[in-house]
Enzyme design. Structure first.
Site, mmCIF file in Angstrom:
data_model
loop_
_atom_site.group_PDB
_atom_site.id
_atom_site.type_symbol
_atom_site.label_atom_id
_atom_site.label_comp_id
_atom_site.label_asym_id
_atom_site.label_seq_id
_atom_site.Cartn_x
_atom_site.Cartn_y
_atom_site.Cartn_z
ATOM 1 N N GLN A 179 0.849 -1.201 0.000
ATOM 2 C CA GLN A 179 0.000 0.000 0.000
ATOM 3 C C GLN A 179 0.882 1.248 0.000
ATOM 4 O O GLN A 179 0.378 2.359 -0.096
ATOM 5 C CB GLN A 179 -0.880 0.013 1.245
ATOM 6 C CG GLN A 179 -1.883 -1.115 1.277
ATOM 7 C CD GLN A 179 -2.467 -1.286 2.671
ATOM 8 O OE1 GLN A 179 -3.409 -0.619 3.063
ATOM 9 N NE2 GLN A 179 -1.886 -2.188 3.437
ATOM 10 N N VAL A 184 3.500 4.131 -1.062
ATOM 11 C CA VAL A 184 3.795 4.851 -2.306
ATOM 12 C C VAL A 184 5.250 5.327 -2.311
ATOM 13 O O VAL A 184 5.656 6.064 -3.195
ATOM 14 C CB VAL A 184 2.825 6.047 -2.488
ATOM 15 C CG1 VAL A 184 1.390 5.562 -2.656
ATOM 16 C CG2 VAL A 184 2.911 7.045 -1.326
ATOM 17 N N HIS A 204 -1.409 1.376 -4.312
ATOM 18 C CA HIS A 204 -1.850 2.774 -4.231
ATOM 19 C C HIS A 204 -0.976 3.700 -5.076
ATOM 20 O O HIS A 204 -0.965 4.909 -4.843
ATOM 21 C CB HIS A 204 -1.888 3.234 -2.761
ATOM 22 C CG HIS A 204 -2.929 2.510 -1.945
ATOM 23 N ND1 HIS A 204 -2.956 2.495 -0.571
ATOM 24 C CD2 HIS A 204 -3.996 1.757 -2.338
ATOM 25 C CE1 HIS A 204 -3.991 1.763 -0.153
ATOM 26 N NE2 HIS A 204 -4.619 1.300 -1.203
ATOM 27 N N CYS A 216 -1.099 13.789 -15.744
ATOM 28 C CA CYS A 216 -1.840 14.974 -16.183
ATOM 29 C C CYS A 216 -3.337 14.704 -16.132
ATOM 30 O O CYS A 216 -3.799 13.679 -16.624
ATOM 31 C CB CYS A 216 -1.425 15.354 -17.604
ATOM 32 S SG CYS A 216 -2.305 16.819 -18.211
ATOM 33 N N CYS A 256 -4.305 15.526 -20.436
ATOM 34 C CA CYS A 256 -3.941 14.532 -21.473
ATOM 35 C C CYS A 256 -3.684 13.142 -20.878
ATOM 36 O O CYS A 256 -3.489 12.185 -21.611
ATOM 37 C CB CYS A 256 -2.713 15.008 -22.258
ATOM 38 S SG CYS A 256 -1.167 14.931 -21.323
ATOM 39 N N CYS A 288 1.355 20.034 -21.775
ATOM 40 C CA CYS A 288 0.130 20.381 -22.516
ATOM 41 C C CYS A 288 -0.638 21.513 -21.836
ATOM 42 O O CYS A 288 -1.657 21.970 -22.347
ATOM 43 C CB CYS A 288 -0.767 19.148 -22.665
ATOM 44 S SG CYS A 288 -1.750 18.780 -21.188
ATOM 45 N N GLY A 348 2.946 -4.535 8.964
ATOM 46 C CA GLY A 348 2.834 -3.091 9.199
ATOM 47 C C GLY A 348 1.662 -2.398 8.548
ATOM 48 O O GLY A 348 1.812 -1.302 8.031
ATOM 49 N N SER A 395 -2.571 -1.357 9.293
ATOM 50 C CA SER A 395 -3.697 -1.379 10.225
ATOM 51 C C SER A 395 -4.850 -2.200 9.656
ATOM 52 O O SER A 395 -5.822 -2.461 10.359
ATOM 53 C CB SER A 395 -4.148 0.051 10.546
ATOM 54 O OG SER A 395 -4.406 0.746 9.352
ATOM 55 N N GLU A 452 1.213 -3.813 17.189
ATOM 56 C CA GLU A 452 -0.100 -3.691 17.822
ATOM 57 C C GLU A 452 -1.088 -4.666 17.194
ATOM 58 O O GLU A 452 -0.934 -5.036 16.032
ATOM 59 C CB GLU A 452 -0.626 -2.277 17.623
ATOM 60 C CG GLU A 452 0.395 -1.262 18.077
ATOM 61 C CD GLU A 452 -0.197 0.059 18.455
ATOM 62 O OE1 GLU A 452 -1.419 0.223 18.283
ATOM 63 O OE2 GLU A 452 0.570 0.906 18.914
HETATM 64 P P1 OAD Z 1 -1.544 2.892 8.948
HETATM 65 O O1 OAD Z 1 -0.884 4.142 9.402
HETATM 66 O O2 OAD Z 1 -3.026 2.823 8.962
HETATM 67 O O3 OAD Z 1 -1.046 1.657 9.818
HETATM 68 C C1 OAD Z 1 0.301 1.413 10.067
HETATM 69 C C2 OAD Z 1 0.416 0.131 10.874
HETATM 70 O O4 OAD Z 1 1.793 -0.118 11.058
HETATM 71 C C3 OAD Z 1 -0.232 0.175 12.249
HETATM 72 O O5 OAD Z 1 -1.027 -0.997 12.442
HETATM 73 C C4 OAD Z 1 0.949 0.167 13.217
HETATM 74 O O6 OAD Z 1 0.673 -0.537 14.428
HETATM 75 C C5 OAD Z 1 2.004 -0.546 12.399
HETATM 76 N N1 OAD Z 1 3.393 -0.217 12.738
HETATM 77 C C6 OAD Z 1 3.881 0.920 13.287
HETATM 78 N N2 OAD Z 1 5.211 0.860 13.408
HETATM 79 C C7 OAD Z 1 5.584 -0.352 12.922
HETATM 80 C C8 OAD Z 1 6.840 -1.010 12.771
HETATM 81 N N3 OAD Z 1 7.980 -0.442 13.143
HETATM 82 N N4 OAD Z 1 6.843 -2.254 12.225
HETATM 83 C C9 OAD Z 1 5.684 -2.845 11.844
HETATM 84 N N5 OAD Z 1 4.481 -2.269 11.970
HETATM 85 C C10 OAD Z 1 4.422 -1.030 12.491
HETATM 86 O O7 OAD Z 1 -0.940 2.566 7.497
HETATM 87 P P2 OAD Z 1 -1.525 1.621 6.360
HETATM 88 O O8 OAD Z 1 -2.214 0.429 6.941
HETATM 89 O O9 OAD Z 1 -0.438 1.396 5.398
HETATM 90 O O10 OAD Z 1 -3.863 5.117 1.612
HETATM 91 O O11 OAD Z 1 -2.597 2.580 5.721
HETATM 92 C C11 OAD Z 1 -3.327 2.160 4.619
HETATM 93 C C12 OAD Z 1 -3.628 3.295 3.698
HETATM 94 O O12 OAD Z 1 -4.274 4.360 4.407
HETATM 95 C C13 OAD Z 1 -2.407 3.972 3.087
HETATM 96 O O13 OAD Z 1 -1.922 3.304 1.956
HETATM 97 C C14 OAD Z 1 -2.940 5.307 2.706
HETATM 98 C C15 OAD Z 1 -3.638 5.608 4.008
HETATM 99 O O14 OAD Z 1 -4.516 6.611 4.037
HETATM 100 C C16 OAD Z 1 -4.128 6.113 0.758
HETATM 101 O O15 OAD Z 1 -3.594 7.198 0.846
HETATM 102 C C17 OAD Z 1 -5.093 5.738 -0.304
#
Ligand code: OAD
Length: 251
Positions: free
Chosen positions: A109, A111, A127, A135, A138, A158, A195, A197, A223
């Site tokens: 997920q 970027v 993502h 753009c 275009c 453009c 890593g 949520s 967590e």
């Molecule tokens: P989150 O910020 O929601 O979750 C991060 C997770 O990583 C949490 O469950 C933490 O407990 C865990 N974490 C923190 N430190 C860690 C470590 N050192 N090792 C392992 N785990 C750790 O991030 P994402 O789940 O990636 O989307 O979020 C999903 C999407 O929501 C992102 O891609 C983005 C966001 O808004 C878009 O922008 C479309």
């Protein structure tokens, strides 16, 4: 009082490593937590807010339509913060795992592009990439690694407005990426979820799909998450503490 350091259950690491070692088809699903120890803040953890905005407020087509300059300021700030960032031992361990499990695929997920910088070859960026611009006129997309960008919001040759090459809330994931990642989920013997949520769909449905098709689910997260209850092994530790241990034993 500071938080207690989570302890990682050694027997659980051994059990998970054993499953990984035996599997050919491994799907790895990663989220912001794998890059946390490289210095990239997670979205829903400390440091995840920018000027008090939650990601759901800025990462939308409506926010961009309303105020492209503000949205680009956020992305430009994030791009600048990523410039000195390097992959960590967890990203690197996944490169080793790829050579041991030739049909492994990473669906991320993130970027930030750090899996690619580390050297992983089969990476699906669910993502998109923060280093791509596209753009709105275009529709041409290209890489642009300048940070800061010289002009905000940036413009295409453009004359159209450029947007970040990422997927926003309310937008569909690229068809091919979606198809390939769910096909891998259905076929995986093991899914390793690091890593995240596990609250943003459809990415959060990948481990669920893999599980429904018989995969062994390993979670790495300091967590508990909404995935924890369905994981076969949930390692309560950071990516750097757990992933090299898993793949070291697995290699
Ligand atoms: P989150 O910020 O929601 O979750 C991060 C997770 O990583 C949490 O469950 C933490 O407990 C865990 N974490 C923190 N430190 C860690 C470590 N050192 N090792 C392992 N785990 C750790 O991030 P994402 O789940 O990636 O989307 O979020 C999903 C999407 O929501 C992102 O891609 C983005 C966001 O808004 C878009 O922008 C479309």
């Amino acid at each position: 009082m500071s938080e207690p350091t989570p302890t990682v259950d050694a027997a659980a690491v051994r059990a998970a490593a054993e499953r990984l070692r035996a599997a050919r088809r491994v799907l790895v699903v990663t989220g912001a937590g794998i890059s946390a120890e490289s210095g990239v803040p997670t979205f829903r953890g400390p440091g995840g807010l920018w000027r008090d905005f939650r990601p759901e407020e800025l990462a939308t087509p409506e926010a961009f339509e309303r105020d492209p300059h503000l949205v680009w300021e956020w992305y430009d700030w994030r791009r600048q913060r990523l410039v000195p960032v390097r992959p960590n031992a967890a990203h690197e361990a996944l490169v080793r795992l790829e050579s041991a499990a030739p049909e492994m695929l990473i669906a991320t997920q993130n970027v930030d592009g750090l899996h690619g910088v580390a050297g992983s070859r089969r990476v699906l960026e669910l993502h998109g990439s923060i280093w791509t611009v596209r753009c709105v006129g275009c529709r041409e997309a290209r890489d642009d690694r300048r940070a800061p960008l010289p002009e905000l919001p940036p413009r295409c040759a453009c004359g159209g407005l450029l947007r970040p090459g990422v997927v926003w809330f309310g937008e569909a994931l690229p068809q091919d990426v979606l198809y390939e990642s769910f096909a891998a989920a259905r076929q995986a013997e093991v899914v390793l979820v690091i890593g995240t949520s596990s609250v943003v769909y459809p990415a959060a449905a990948l481990p669920e799909t893999a599980r429904a098709h018989g995969a062994f689910v390993i979670e790495v997260n300091p967590e508990a998450t909404s995935l924890t209850a369905m994981a076969d092994v949930s390692l309560r530790g950071t990516a750097v503490a757990c992933v090299p241990a898993l793949t070291g034993a697995a290699a």
